[in-house]
Enzyme design. Structure first.
Site, PDB file in Angstrom:
ATOM      1  N   GLU A 182       0.805  -1.193  -0.117  1.00 31.02           N
ATOM      2  CA  GLU A 182      -0.044  -0.107  -0.060  1.00 31.02           C
ATOM      3  C   GLU A 182       0.938   1.495  -0.111  1.00 31.02           C
ATOM      4  O   GLU A 182       0.759   2.111   0.982  1.00 31.02           O
ATOM      5  CB  GLU A 182      -0.865   0.016   1.354  1.00 31.02           C
ATOM      6  CG  GLU A 182      -2.125  -1.261   1.091  1.00 31.02           C
ATOM      7  CD  GLU A 182      -2.852  -1.019   2.267  1.00 31.02           C
ATOM      8  OE1 GLU A 182      -2.711  -0.757   3.414  1.00 31.02           O
ATOM      9  OE2 GLU A 182      -4.140  -1.793   2.066  1.00 31.02           O
ATOM     10  N   GLU A 376      -5.505  -7.852  -1.588  1.00 32.29           N
ATOM     11  CA  GLU A 376      -6.503  -7.994  -0.392  1.00 32.29           C
ATOM     12  C   GLU A 376      -7.648  -7.326  -0.631  1.00 32.29           C
ATOM     13  O   GLU A 376      -8.060  -6.505  -1.512  1.00 32.29           O
ATOM     14  CB  GLU A 376      -5.782  -6.847   0.700  1.00 32.29           C
ATOM     15  CG  GLU A 376      -4.452  -7.247   1.183  1.00 32.29           C
ATOM     16  CD  GLU A 376      -3.916  -6.230   2.271  1.00 32.29           C
ATOM     17  OE1 GLU A 376      -5.012  -5.447   3.005  1.00 32.29           O
ATOM     18  OE2 GLU A 376      -2.741  -6.025   2.255  1.00 32.29           O
TER      19      GLU A 376
HETATM   20  C1  BG6 Z   1      -4.457  -3.490   4.847  1.00 29.43           C
HETATM   21  C2  BG6 Z   1      -3.259  -3.717   5.165  1.00 29.43           C
HETATM   22  O1  BG6 Z   1      -4.592  -1.886   4.893  1.00 29.43           O
HETATM   23  O2  BG6 Z   1      -5.720  -3.517   5.525  1.00 29.43           O
HETATM   24  C3  BG6 Z   1      -3.172  -5.146   6.228  1.00 29.43           C
HETATM   25  O3  BG6 Z   1      -2.327  -4.083   4.276  1.00 29.43           O
HETATM   26  C4  BG6 Z   1      -4.557  -4.785   7.027  1.00 29.43           C
HETATM   27  O4  BG6 Z   1      -2.225  -5.159   6.851  1.00 29.43           O
HETATM   28  C5  BG6 Z   1      -5.790  -4.823   6.075  1.00 29.43           C
HETATM   29  O5  BG6 Z   1      -4.645  -5.664   8.090  1.00 29.43           O
HETATM   30  C6  BG6 Z   1      -6.953  -4.743   6.939  1.00 29.43           C
HETATM   31  O6  BG6 Z   1      -6.904  -3.567   7.826  1.00 29.43           O
HETATM   32  P1  BG6 Z   1      -7.236  -3.872   9.366  1.00 29.43           P
HETATM   33  O7  BG6 Z   1      -7.009  -2.826  10.152  1.00 29.43           O
HETATM   34  O8  BG6 Z   1      -8.704  -4.322   9.575  1.00 29.43           O
HETATM   35  O9  BG6 Z   1      -6.427  -5.082   9.918  1.00 29.43           O
END
Ligand code: BG6
Length: 477
Positions: A182, A376
């Site tokens: 990111e 993701e």
């Molecule tokens: C992304 C990151 O922004 O979102 C991850 O790359 C992160 O590391 C994921 O875990 C989900 O966000 P969160 O805050 O719900 O864990």
């Protein structure tokens, strides 16, 4: 079987070392950023603060990343579960401070290197391709405290030593690499990506863009080096992507939304994919008093080190309005923006927008014509274990189904989408909230925010559902 997904589509799941491994002081590992981030509410507050001191204070806080879900010791069991679901690919990161505990040593830590050898061997044993993020919010603490994180140019050469080491060591085991997780989130949350806490709001933008420039150079160097050391490698950038919708048809709002998208979504992509700063950067930098220290050769390196494919995270869209009141702002929406009246949100206030994923895929492919990978996507939710031990996570299945449907639409639109690794395929520690209770996994981990739990793994209902999605290559949703 008729399926929209191409043969060989890379289905799998995604994680990051700091949210998964635990064993924070084993195997010669040095401390990194995640080791000093407290769990729960304190973390969320910290992310918006200035002047964090990067100290551990166990009398005040908990530190869930220290133990995480103990993948360090349980990777064999976990990888067997991924294999049972039929994963073709598993996204993980290498913790830089396992390889170079302080980040600035000349020689790597053999125990750290050997750990990832074991993990990659185990994945290959099950026919799973590793997809490795080189830097996922894990800057070695020493580089943060001694050098001020990525604001400091010296990190470019420390990073080069680290990537040369891992490319050389894993050249026969890892083909797919991502440079910085990111990368464009850096200006929103410099703490995570750039490893520094802004001294003040006035210095935040200048320091963030300087740090980002250093990462662009480091990323391009890594791509060039990777292609030399591993000729068949595929090296991608990784963006946090949220399509920006104008709140209404007021041209003022439309123009503002376009400018927000340019800076947040496209600036980093343009540098890493096209190999140059985009035309609109100049005016933005000037109007925001950002003066970059660009050294001789930097722009050439950036031009030569463009990526092979584009990967991105997708959780939500963003609705933008030029002038907004605090009441209009979305709750918990990490990318900012006002509430979208057409969308529902998760328990953490993240707006759910499957069609926004199709929009994103089309925007990215339309602009770059490079293969795309969604690395993701997922729903953070509270799960309940029933008396019989089952976990019925229909809400997660619905979320994923709706997003995968839109991926199918985008493929029909003509987008070259090569893979999908949903986030947190096994429950892990949340990055932004430091909670265990914000769960994303197909696999439940018995571990709780108060630190209790056996770490036992259980298959959720979504585990069986995803297994079927993969075996039907996206046909059975
Ligand atoms: C992304 C990151 O922004 O979102 C991850 O790359 C992160 O590391 C994921 O875990 C989900 O966000 P969160 O805050 O719900 O864990």
């Amino acid at each position: 079987m008729a399926t929209r997904f191409p043969e060989g589509f890379l289905w799998g799941g995604a994680t990051a070392a700091n949210q998964l491994e635990g064993a924070y002081q084993e195997g010669g590992k040095g401390l990194n950023l995640a080791d000093v981030l407290p769990g729960g509410k304190a973390r969320l507050e910290l992310l918006s603060q200035t002047g964090f001191d990067f100290e551990i204070d166990k009398s005040k806080y908990t530190y869930p990343n220290h133990e995480a879900i103990d993948f360090y010791h349980r990777y064999k069991e976990d990888i067997a579960l991924f294999a049972e679901m039929g994963f073709k690919v598993f996204r993980l990161s290498i913790a830089w401070s396992r390889i170079f505990p302080n980040g600035d040593e000349l020689e790597p830590n053999e125990e750290g290197l050997a750990f990832y050898d074991r993990v990659f061997d185990e994945l290959h044993k099950h026919g799973i391709e590793p997809l490795v993020t080189i830097a996922h919010y894990e800057t070695p603490l020493h580089l943060i405290k001694e050098y001020g994180g990525w604001r400091n140019r010296k990190l470019v050469s420390f990073f080069e030593r680290y990537v040369r080491t891992i490319f050389t060591r894993y050249k026969d085991k890892v083909k797919y690499w991502l440079t910085f997780n990111e990368i464009n989130g850096a200006t929103h949350m410099p703490l995570f990506g750039l490893g520094f806490s802004p001294e003040s709001e006035e210095t935040r933008l200048q320091d963030s863009f300087q740090g980002l420039h250093h990462q662009f150079v480091a990323s391009a160097q890594a791509v060039k080096l990777g292609h030399e050391i591993i000729p068949e490698s595929q090296i991608g950038c990784m963006l946090i992507y949220a399509p920006v919708y104008a709140y209404d048809s007021n041209p003022e709002n439309v123009m503002h939304a376009k400018q927000e998208a340019d800076i947040f979504n496209f600036l980093s992509g343009d540098v890493q994919v096209r190999g140059e700063y985009p035309y609109f950067a100049k005016r933005y930098f000037k109007e925001n008093n950002i003066e970059l220290d660009i050294q001789d050769g930097d722009l050439e390196t950036i031009r030569e080190g463009t990526v092979d494919f584009i990967s991105f995270s997708y959780y939500m869209s963003r609705t933008d309005k030029k002038i907004k009141t605090p009441e209009e702002m979305g709750q918990g929406n990490l990318v900012g923006g006002v509430k979208n009246p057409f969308l529902k949100a998760s328990d953490w206030g993240w707006e759910i927008d499957p069609i926004g994923l199709r929009v994103s895929l089309n925007e990215l492919y339309g602009r770059y014509q490079k293969p795309l990978m969604i690395v993701e996507n997922g729903l953070g939710a509270y799960d309940k274990v029933e008396e019989d031990g089952s976990i019925i996570d229909d809400y997660r299945i619905d979320y994923l189904r709706e997003h995968i449907e839109q991926m199918g639409e985008a493929i029909e639109d003509g987008v070259d989408l090569i893979g999908y690794t949903s986030w947190g395929c096994i429950d892990l520690v949340s990055a932004s909230s430091g909670q265990y209770s914000k769960r994303y996994g197909y696999i439940y981990v018995d571990k709780h925010d108060d630190g209790t739990g056996t770490l036992e793994r259980k298959r959720k209902k979504s585990f069986y559902w995803y297994k079927d999605v993969i075996s039907s290559n996206g046909e059975n949703l």
